[in-house]
Structures are given as structure tokens and as C-alpha cells.
Design an enzyme around this catalytic site. Structure first.
Site, mmCIF file in Angstrom:
data_model
loop_
_atom_site.group_PDB
_atom_site.id
_atom_site.type_symbol
_atom_site.label_atom_id
_atom_site.label_comp_id
_atom_site.label_asym_id
_atom_site.label_seq_id
_atom_site.Cartn_x
_atom_site.Cartn_y
_atom_site.Cartn_z
ATOM 1 N N SER A 95 26.481 36.053 28.605
ATOM 2 C CA SER A 95 28.158 35.827 27.683
ATOM 3 C C SER A 95 27.810 36.626 26.495
ATOM 4 C CB SER A 95 28.226 34.489 27.857
ATOM 5 O OG SER A 95 28.435 34.000 29.172
ATOM 6 N N LYS A 170 35.537 34.768 29.710
ATOM 7 C CA LYS A 170 34.065 33.909 29.690
ATOM 8 C C LYS A 170 34.550 32.945 28.327
ATOM 9 C CE LYS A 170 30.746 31.504 30.397
ATOM 10 N NZ LYS A 170 29.928 31.078 31.003
ATOM 11 N N LYS A 238 26.763 29.586 20.767
ATOM 12 C CA LYS A 238 26.907 30.938 20.727
ATOM 13 C C LYS A 238 28.214 31.692 21.515
ATOM 14 C CE LYS A 238 26.015 32.978 24.225
ATOM 15 N NZ LYS A 238 26.105 33.761 25.682
HETATM 16 P P1 NAD Z 1 18.032 31.879 29.624
HETATM 17 O O1 NAD Z 1 17.304 31.717 27.737
HETATM 18 O O2 NAD Z 1 17.095 30.199 30.472
HETATM 19 O O3 NAD Z 1 17.236 33.337 29.947
HETATM 20 C C1 NAD Z 1 17.413 34.854 29.628
HETATM 21 C C2 NAD Z 1 16.149 35.435 29.860
HETATM 22 O O4 NAD Z 1 16.603 36.402 29.614
HETATM 23 C C3 NAD Z 1 14.749 34.564 29.738
HETATM 24 O O5 NAD Z 1 14.718 34.375 30.676
HETATM 25 C C4 NAD Z 1 14.706 35.497 29.008
HETATM 26 O O6 NAD Z 1 12.889 35.736 28.653
HETATM 27 C C5 NAD Z 1 15.065 36.655 29.289
HETATM 28 N N1 NAD Z 1 14.797 37.844 28.454
HETATM 29 C C6 NAD Z 1 15.413 38.065 26.858
HETATM 30 N N2 NAD Z 1 15.188 38.668 26.086
HETATM 31 C C7 NAD Z 1 15.324 40.021 26.836
HETATM 32 C C8 NAD Z 1 14.762 41.174 26.876
HETATM 33 N N3 NAD Z 1 14.979 42.065 25.766
HETATM 34 N N4 NAD Z 1 14.697 41.980 27.979
HETATM 35 C C9 NAD Z 1 13.783 40.880 28.835
HETATM 36 N N5 NAD Z 1 13.752 39.216 29.303
HETATM 37 C C10 NAD Z 1 14.611 38.572 28.242
HETATM 38 O O7 NAD Z 1 19.539 32.159 29.505
HETATM 39 P P2 NAD Z 1 20.729 31.022 30.655
HETATM 40 O O8 NAD Z 1 20.573 30.246 30.702
HETATM 41 O O9 NAD Z 1 19.773 32.058 31.909
HETATM 42 O O10 NAD Z 1 21.555 32.423 30.398
HETATM 43 C C11 NAD Z 1 21.515 33.790 30.551
HETATM 44 C C12 NAD Z 1 23.294 34.641 30.499
HETATM 45 O O11 NAD Z 1 24.610 32.694 31.024
HETATM 46 C C13 NAD Z 1 23.839 33.575 28.702
HETATM 47 O O12 NAD Z 1 24.529 34.793 28.107
HETATM 48 C C14 NAD Z 1 24.875 32.238 29.016
HETATM 49 O O13 NAD Z 1 25.568 32.177 28.035
HETATM 50 C C15 NAD Z 1 25.175 32.863 30.695
HETATM 51 N N6 NAD Z 1 25.352 31.980 30.998
HETATM 52 C C16 NAD Z 1 24.784 30.507 31.745
HETATM 53 C C17 NAD Z 1 24.880 29.495 32.475
HETATM 54 C C18 NAD Z 1 24.166 28.049 32.579
HETATM 55 O O14 NAD Z 1 24.485 26.980 32.685
HETATM 56 N N7 NAD Z 1 22.742 29.008 31.965
HETATM 57 C C19 NAD Z 1 26.162 29.716 32.812
HETATM 58 C C20 NAD Z 1 26.876 30.974 32.753
HETATM 59 C C21 NAD Z 1 26.381 31.473 31.840
#
Ligand code: NAD
Length: 297
Positions: A95, A170, A238
């Protein structure tokens, strides 16, 4: 069709599991080695780096925290676009700010690489079940090619418009969720301070007009004092920041969004950025001097 998947966090890990379950070969990469090892134990292949993962994939999915992370992972040195083959497609499911999606899509087009922004709603439970709601921006042809892949992770996949439209949709979703949680918080704090059992109030209203998916998911967490994420406060802040930036650029006033964003910033300063966004209620509790919990009998 080979899939590359970059970003194995709360959401990425179960999404990869569902792609493998759906019969796809998936190469994975994350900056956290332990997350790669966990995915490999579940049947994925270690991609090695963003560049190498992209080089061996037809569709490259990113699931990263925010726009700057996606920008760096795709356009940075040693990034996805350096490795991506002409004709391959990048589907960013993070997102992020829609203008960043559009910038990345233009850079991809210059190298004959397709791009979709495809953020999701539904959180970890629906990522695990493979029933995410996926909101896509891009052209019809690219969408049609990637649709079968997205359908392994989501039960609702909608093309909402050109690149950027997925993230605008979103942002609209995130405004509604944040304001809903804040309103629920005020309602339950009021009811609790009036001496009522918040669980009884929740059960009384959930079948009426105030009932919602947000209420059903978050009220039990608040009443049970379980703020384990789920969706972290810092990620929702964010999203609201990106919504306010988009609103500002289009001269759209978003007063409720702004108010809830201020609550989220305050909670982050209290060290609560890593809690589930249902903990918005704790901001309202602090103002009222009342915690939402069943009365002591
Ligand atoms: P998270 O922080 O748990 O996971 C992000 C992952 O990306 C981490 O494992 C991190 O190590 C990795 N990462 C960061 N930079 C990187 C790079 N340059 N190269 C490789 N890996 C890298 O976040 P999440 O909760 O999984 O959310 C991910 C996205 O989905 C966000 O944009 C969030 O807003 C969206 N989202 C999350 C949810 C939720 O409930 N958690 C729901 C809908 C949408």
C-alpha cells in the site's frame, strides 16, 4: 509461469504459501534472512537478491512497507528492474502513494516491463485464507495476464482503473477503516464509562446499521485487550499520511482522516506503533480515563 516474491513480512509469508499451494514455483527474497529460510522450508526457492529473483521470474510481486521501500527495491541499484526480463510484469501489492506507483510504472514501461499496483485489504487472516480483497491499477491486458496469480491470494480481484487507481482505492479503504475504528473506540469508551459491559453493547449493535467487518474484527480484540498485530499502527499512519498527501494535491479536505492521523502519531510517540490498529481505542481511553473491559463482577 514462474513467480518472484519480494517482502516476506506479516502479509508476504502467507501469500507465498498460497501461491505454492496453487501450484506455482515461487522464488523469494527479503532483507531478513530468517524470513527467506522460513519460506524455503515451506517450498519456495531462495531468489538470492531482488535482481536475481526478478531475472528468474515472469511475474515479480512486491509486498513491502511503503513507497520509498518499493522505489528502492524496484528502481535502486541491484534492484528488480535491473534483473527483470522484457515482457515480465511487476505487481506491487504494497500500500503506497499512487504517484510512486505511476513513477515506477513509467520506468518499467521504458524497459518493456509491465506494472500493476495491486494493494490488498483483509489483513493477515485473509492473507492466510487466500481471501484478500485486491484492488488493481493497470491496463486490461496486463491485468488479464496476472489475474490467475492474484486469484490464488484473493477472493475479490478488481481492476479499478489505470496505474495508481489500485492505491487510490486502497487509500479510500484505509480512511474508512481508520475512522471506523476511532468511532468504535469512542462508542465503547462511552458505554463502558456509563457502567455497561462493552461485550453486551457490541452484541446488541452488531446486527444493526452500526455493524461492520471492522466492528466484528476489532471489538473483540479491544474487549479482550489483545493488540497483537495484525495491522500495525505505524503502517496505518503511513496510509493516512499518503491519503492526506493525495488529498492535498487534489485540494480535497479530509478532516476526519487528519484527526485520526494525529491520534496515530501520538500513539507512535507513546511507543505503540507496533501494536494492532485496534489500539487507536487506547488514545480515546486515555482522554476519558476509562479502559474498555467487562465490569468486575
Ligand atoms: P511487514 O513489515 O510485516 O513486512 C514487510 C517485509 O518487507 C519485511 O519482511 C521486510 O524485511 C521486507 N523488506 C523491506 N524492505 C525490503 C527490501 N528493500 N527488499 C526486500 N525485503 C524488504 O509489513 P506487512 O504487514 O506484511 O505489510 C506489507 C504491505 O502490505 C504494507 O504496505 C502494508 O500497508 C500492506 N498491508 C498490510 C496489512 C496487514 O494487516 N499487515 C493489510 C493490508 C495491507
Amino acid at each position: 509461469m514462474k513467480i518472484g516474491f519480494i517482502g516476506l513480512g506479516i502479509m508476504g509469508k502467507p501469500m507465498v504459501r498460497n501461491l505454492i499451494k496453487g501450484g506455482y514455483q515461487v522464488a523469494v527474497h527479503d532483507i531478513t534472512a530468517a524470513s527467506v529460510a522460513e519460506a524455503v522450508a515451506g517450498g519456495a526457492v531462495a531468489g538470492g537478491s531482488s535482481l536475481k529473483t526478478a531475472a528468474q521470474s515472469d511475474v515479480i510481486i512486491t509486498m513491502l512497507p511503503d513507497g520509498p521501500d518499493v522505489d528502492a527495491a524496484v528502481l535502486g541499484a541491484g534492484g528488480i528492474l535491473e534483473g527483470a526480463r522484457p515482457g515480465s510484469i511487476i505487481a506491487d501489492m504494497s500500500s503506497i502513494n499512487p504517484t510512486v506507483s505511476q513513477k515506477i510504472a513509467a520506468a518499467c514501461a521504458a524497459k518493456d516491463v509491465g506494472f500493476l499496483d495491486a494493494p490488498v485489504s483483509g489483513g493477515e487472516p485473509k492473507a492466510i485464507d487466500g481471501t484478500l480483497t485486491i484492488m488493481v491499477g493497470g491496463d486490461q491486458d496486463t491485468f488479464d495476464k496476472v489475474l490467475p496469480v492474484l486469484q490464488k491470494m484473493g477472493s475479490s480481484v478488481t481492476l479499478t482503473g489505470p496505474v495508481g487507481a489500485g492505491n487510490v482505492t486502497k487509500l479510500a479503504n484505509q480512511i474508512m477503516v481508520a475512522c471506523n475504528i476511532a468511532a468504535m473506540g469512542e462508542a465503547l469508551v462511552l458505554a463502558t464509562k456509563a457502567g455497561l459491559d462493552p461485550e453486551v453493547v457490541f452484541n446488541a449493535v452488531k446486527g444493526g446499521l452500526a455493524g461492520s467487518t471492522v466492528l466484528n474484527a476489532k471489538a473483540p480484540m479491544v474487549i479482550g485487550r489483545n493488540f497483537k498485530p495484525g495491522f500495525r499502527i505505524e503502517l496505518h499512519e503511513k496510509d493516512l499520511r499518503n491519503a492526506l498527501l493525495a488529498g492535498e494535491s487534489m485540494k480535497v479536505s479530509l478532516p476526519l482522516t487528519s484527526l485520526v492521523q494525529q491520534m496515530l502519531i501520538s500513539l507512535m510517540n507513546e511507543g505503540k506503533g507496533g501494536l494492532d490498529h485496534s489500539a487507536i481505542v487506547t488514545f480515546i481511553e486515555r482522554m476519558a480515563g476509562t479502559e474498555v473491559k467487562p465490569p468486575v463482577k
